[in-house]
Design an enzyme around this catalytic site. Structure first.
Site, PDB file in Angstrom:
ATOM      1  N   GLU A 114     -25.747  13.691  19.736  1.00 31.24           N
ATOM      2  CA  GLU A 114     -25.407  12.423  19.070  1.00 31.24           C
ATOM      3  C   GLU A 114     -23.932  12.443  18.710  1.00 31.24           C
ATOM      4  OE1 GLU A 114     -27.892  12.776  15.667  1.00 31.24           O
ATOM      5  OE2 GLU A 114     -29.712  12.595  16.841  1.00 31.24           O
ATOM      6  N   LYS A 116     -20.906  12.220  16.032  1.00 29.91           N
ATOM      7  CA  LYS A 116     -20.805  12.579  14.611  1.00 29.91           C
ATOM      8  C   LYS A 116     -20.072  11.429  13.921  1.00 29.91           C
ATOM      9  CE  LYS A 116     -19.933  16.537  11.678  1.00 29.91           C
ATOM     10  NZ  LYS A 116     -19.232  15.929  10.559  1.00 29.91           N
ATOM     11  N   ASP A 118     -18.358   9.257  11.118  1.00 33.77           N
ATOM     12  CA  ASP A 118     -17.498   9.681  10.019  1.00 33.77           C
ATOM     13  C   ASP A 118     -17.700   8.765   8.815  1.00 33.77           C
ATOM     14  OD1 ASP A 118     -15.712  11.219   8.773  1.00 33.77           O
ATOM     15  OD2 ASP A 118     -13.937  10.419   9.772  1.00 33.77           O
ATOM     16  N   TYR A 226     -30.118   9.282  11.620  1.00 35.97           N
ATOM     17  CA  TYR A 226     -30.151  10.354  12.614  1.00 35.97           C
ATOM     18  C   TYR A 226     -31.140  11.482  12.279  1.00 35.97           C
ATOM     19  CZ  TYR A 226     -26.680  12.046   9.262  1.00 35.97           C
ATOM     20  OH  TYR A 226     -26.028  12.383   8.117  1.00 35.97           O
ATOM     21  N   LYS A 311     -15.997  19.189  16.979  1.00 41.83           N
ATOM     22  CA  LYS A 311     -15.026  18.235  16.434  1.00 41.83           C
ATOM     23  C   LYS A 311     -13.929  17.986  17.464  1.00 41.83           C
ATOM     24  CE  LYS A 311     -15.649  18.096  11.740  1.00 41.83           C
ATOM     25  NZ  LYS A 311     -14.823  17.589  10.735  1.00 41.83           N
ATOM     26  N   CYS A 405      17.811  -0.584  -2.816  1.00 40.26           N
ATOM     27  CA  CYS A 405      17.038  -1.400  -1.882  1.00 40.26           C
ATOM     28  C   CYS A 405      17.825  -1.582  -0.580  1.00 40.26           C
ATOM     29  CB  CYS A 405      16.734  -2.750  -2.517  1.00 40.26           C
ATOM     30  SG  CYS A 405      15.932  -3.871  -1.361  1.00 40.26           S
ATOM     31  N   CYS A 408      18.887  -5.471  -0.425  1.00 41.96           N
ATOM     32  CA  CYS A 408      19.768  -6.184  -1.357  1.00 41.96           C
ATOM     33  C   CYS A 408      20.618  -5.248  -2.199  1.00 41.96           C
ATOM     34  CB  CYS A 408      18.954  -7.110  -2.250  1.00 41.96           C
ATOM     35  SG  CYS A 408      17.942  -6.218  -3.449  1.00 41.96           S
ATOM     36  N   CYS A 423      11.663  -2.516  -5.535  1.00 43.38           N
ATOM     37  CA  CYS A 423      12.944  -3.187  -5.751  1.00 43.38           C
ATOM     38  C   CYS A 423      12.695  -4.236  -6.838  1.00 43.38           C
ATOM     39  CB  CYS A 423      13.431  -3.853  -4.472  1.00 43.38           C
ATOM     40  SG  CYS A 423      14.782  -4.999  -4.803  1.00 43.38           S
ATOM     41  N   CYS A 429      16.074 -10.680  -3.718  1.00 42.23           N
ATOM     42  CA  CYS A 429      15.959  -9.784  -2.563  1.00 42.23           C
ATOM     43  C   CYS A 429      15.344 -10.572  -1.386  1.00 42.23           C
ATOM     44  CB  CYS A 429      15.083  -8.603  -2.963  1.00 42.23           C
ATOM     45  SG  CYS A 429      14.820  -7.426  -1.657  1.00 42.23           S
TER      46      CYS A 429
END
Ligand code: IVH
Length: 681
Positions: A114, A116, A118, A226, A311, A405, A408, A423, A429
């Site tokens: 099957e 796996k 997550d 499962y 995995k 920033c 600006c 900022c 800005c």
């Protein structure tokens, strides 16, 4: 209504809701409109609230949640929830097969493979076909009882209706958030200035532990089963087929394999194909099929000897970090971005990767020019995971995170306890100004989308507007023939564009029309951090006007239903800025709605209760809007398009032939103006 009548009505409504749920979720069909379905469910919930003695644990009303769990009870598992040993190579898989063969003393066995999934493991008990209890893995011996939340998972049956199942049994599976649901959730969060959630697995796990099951229900979790316990079957395959036959959601990706080579083929086959599945998977699980063999093989302290997981390596690539740039969001949040030498990763060319924040760069110890590993794991956006220090050039210098920033030049701030820099130049800005106006004109906000992104930039460049309140001072004369520069990223050059008379007219008209939006939409459009559409509605309902909202204290805000400290603080902060107050004043002067209009029910009858209508063409006695209002006043609902769920098409003169054809094909009732009048007599 007598008790007996209520009980009978609850049973009949439950049956109906169950039937339509089944059609919708299992067969992707529907026989009634969403509205009619909601009405049925509402009736059921109302009756169950009125007569709680008849609320059954498998009532379909449990899907929508509502119950609050203050703290989850700890429950001991009847069968411990073990973990699996992991392998990462074909050799390790062959070693596993060698151990199975040696321990069984022969090679007459099969495997069942099957994917796996997550997500989060869940164990669910059924008695007499009814879902009794759902428990998380916890430490494997004890977990949390999250039954109320698990009941909101639409594919997990509350009551079995198919096949012959034993009186008591337990099923196990993986709860997950489908990738699409996760992406939509993140989009919604970005819209209200909240940080993106990291990945679907953590989100699913956090969601299952939420106290308010109504929110869990909206998060649309799903579950693949499962494993089956407490049932006498010969093979795992039989267990899986039984689960399928009783109506459980089993991923159809499994395969029985006779040899370890077939297992390896399965692994190879799914390595790339798994990315097309609707959920994240991180490997495959290999199980010895026969239960007799399984018990012969037994367990080690932590995991079974009859199963193992393989995995997949997170797909990664090595490339050069050319630069680190910064993006400034609508809320002023700064996101550093890794600019990479283009590299192929999991089938796509990657040029940029997210670096999250300054801490992440420091943790990795990144320097410009470094060779870095880029991975695509559970996250949809690739990320930089490591630096190859050995290949670092001798003249490389430490990287300093920007203090100002990039757009600006304002000095950045970092709030206590937050990882992200901001900022603070909210009104000066450029990307913040643009972002806020984009949010303001968005379809879900004030809906002024005749103003496209290029024109909007043009208006800002030409300094015709500087904030969203300025939109209401624009004139047709200013817009007609307005010339502005448009930059094409593809060509890498700018060209001049000018607004035609028709576009100018449309823009002015849609700005004017936007003044009709109700207070709650205006409030959402202001772009207050953490004030999404639902929160804006709640605030509008509670405070009724902008003046009352602006005068509210932190305590008064928190007193409003479902408003937490964080939202309250954000509202206070927004209105403590003089510039924001000035924006609101300007919008008020322009005539926007800053008071709640309580919807008075104008309903005169329920002759059309719950029925859906499309109106098309020209009518002799009524204008279209007038006809719409009449339908609503009699409890009917106007929908925009013809579908299988539609109840009536009211056909006037000059109706388009395609509409007529579609309605005829779908068997929708087509009625004339006169027939409609008969219905409401
Ligand atoms: S069977 C004895 N099958 O992986 C263990 N587990 O490391 C039986 N998982 O806790 C587990 N997909 O959360 C099994 N097809 C699958 C699975 C699966 C995901 C998860 C599950 C379990 C963990 C084991």
């Amino acid at each position: 209504m007598t008790k007996a009548e209520a009980q009978a009505e609850i049973e009949s409504l439950s049956e109906k809701v169950r039937y339509h749920n089944h059609l919708y979720y299992q067969e992707s069909k529907s026989e009634i409109s969403d509205f009619d379905f909601d009405q049925l469910l509402k009736k059921l919930i109302d009756l169950e609230t009125q007569f709680p003695e008849f609320l059954k644990e498998d009532s379909p009303s449990q899907r929508v949640g509502g119950a609050i769990t203050k703290s989850f009870n700890t429950v001991e598992h009847e069968y411990p929830m073990l973990s699996l040993g992991n392998t990462y190579s074909v050799e390790e898989i062959q070693d596993f097969d060698g151990r199975v063969k040696k321990n069984l003393g022969h090679d007459d066995y099969e495997y069942f493979c099957e994917l796996k999934f997550d997500g989060v493991a869940l164990s669910v008990k059924y008695e007499n076909g009814v879902l009794k209890q759902a428990v998380t893995r916890g430490d494997g011996v004890r977990g949390d009882d999250i039954t109320t939340n698990a009941k909101t998972i639409r594919t997990l049956p509350l009551r079995l209706t198919k096949g012959e199942f034993p009186e008591r049994f337990e099923v196990r599976g993986e709860v997950f958030m489908p990738n699409k649901v996760f992406e939509n959730l993140n989009k919604e969060r970005e819209e209200i200035g909240e940080e993106r959630l990291a990945n679907p697995r953590n989100t699913a796990s956090g969601t299952l532990k939420m106290q308010d099951s109504a929110i869990v229900s909206k998060r649309k979790l799903d579950c693949y089963l499962y494993a089956l316990y407490g049932v006498d079957v010969d093979t795992h395959e039989t267990a899986i087929k039984s689960l399928e036959s009783w109506g459980f959601n089993v991923s159809p990706t499994y395969r029985k394999c006779q040899t370890i080579q077939q297992v390896i083929d399965y692994i190879n086959e799914w390595e790339h194909k798994r990315h097309d599945l609707p959920l994240e998977t991180d490997g495959i699980v290999i199980k010895v099929n026969s239960l007799a063999h399984q018990s012969e093989l037994g367990f080690t302290a932590k995991s079974p000897r009859w199963a193992i997981s393989y995995k997949y390596k997170a797909e990664s690539a090595i490339t050069k970090l050319k630069d680190i740039t910064y993006q400034v969001g609508r809320t002023g949040a700064i996101t550093p971005v890794a600019e990479l030498e283009p590299v192929l990763l999991a089938g796509t060319t990657v040029k940029r990767a997210s670096l999250h924040n300054a801490n992440e760069i420091a943790r990795l110890g990144l320097r410009i020019g470094d060779m870095v590993s880029v991975e695509k794991g559970g996250e949809i956006i690739p990320k930089v995971t490591a630096v190859d220090l050995a290949s670092r050039s001798a003249d490389s210098v430490e990287f300093n995170y920007t203090e100002t920033c990039p757009e600006c030049g304002t000095h950045l701030i970092r709030k206590e306890g937050e990882a992200v820099h901001y900022c603070p130049n909210v009104t000066g800005c450029p990307p913040q100004i643009l972002g806020r106006i984009e949010h303001f004109i968005h379809r879900k906000s004030m809906n002024i989308e005749s103003l496209g992104p290029e024109t909007l930039r043009g208006l800002l460049d030409r300094e015709l507007i500087n904030n969203y309140a300025d939109l209401y001072h624009l004139t047709f004369e200013q817009l007609n023939g307005l010339a502005f520069e448009v930059y094409s990223e593809k060509k890498g050059e700018s060209s001049t564009r000018s607004l035609r008379e028709k576009s100018a007219k449309n823009i002015i008209a849609s700005i004017e029309k936007s003044k009709e939006n109700p207070f709650e939409s205006v409030l959402f459009s202001l772009g207050i951090r953490y004030v999404g559409k639902t929160v804006a509605e709640k605030l509008a309902q509670h405070f009724k006007s902008i003046d009352a909202l602006m005068a509210a204290s932190q305590e008064q805000l928190v007193d409003a239903h479902e408003i937490g400290e964080r939202i309250a603080a954000s509202v206070i902060e927004f209105f403590s800025e003089e510039k924001n107050v000035a924006l609101v004043e300007s919008l008020k002067t322009s005539g926007l709605n800053f008071e709640l209009v309580e919807k008075e029910s104008t309903q005169v009858s329920d002759a059309l209760d719950g029925k859906t209508f499309v109106i098309s063409g020209v009518f002799t006695k009524y204008g279209r809007d007038e006809l719409k209002a009449i339908i609503q006043d009699h409890g009917g609902k106007i929908v925009s398009s013809i579908s299988g769920k539609l109840d009536f098409l009211v056909a006037g003169d000059k109706m388009g032939p395609s509409k007529l054809e579609k309605a005829t094909k779908l068997g929708t009732k087509i009625i004339s103006e006169e027939e409609f009048e008969e219905m409401i007599k």
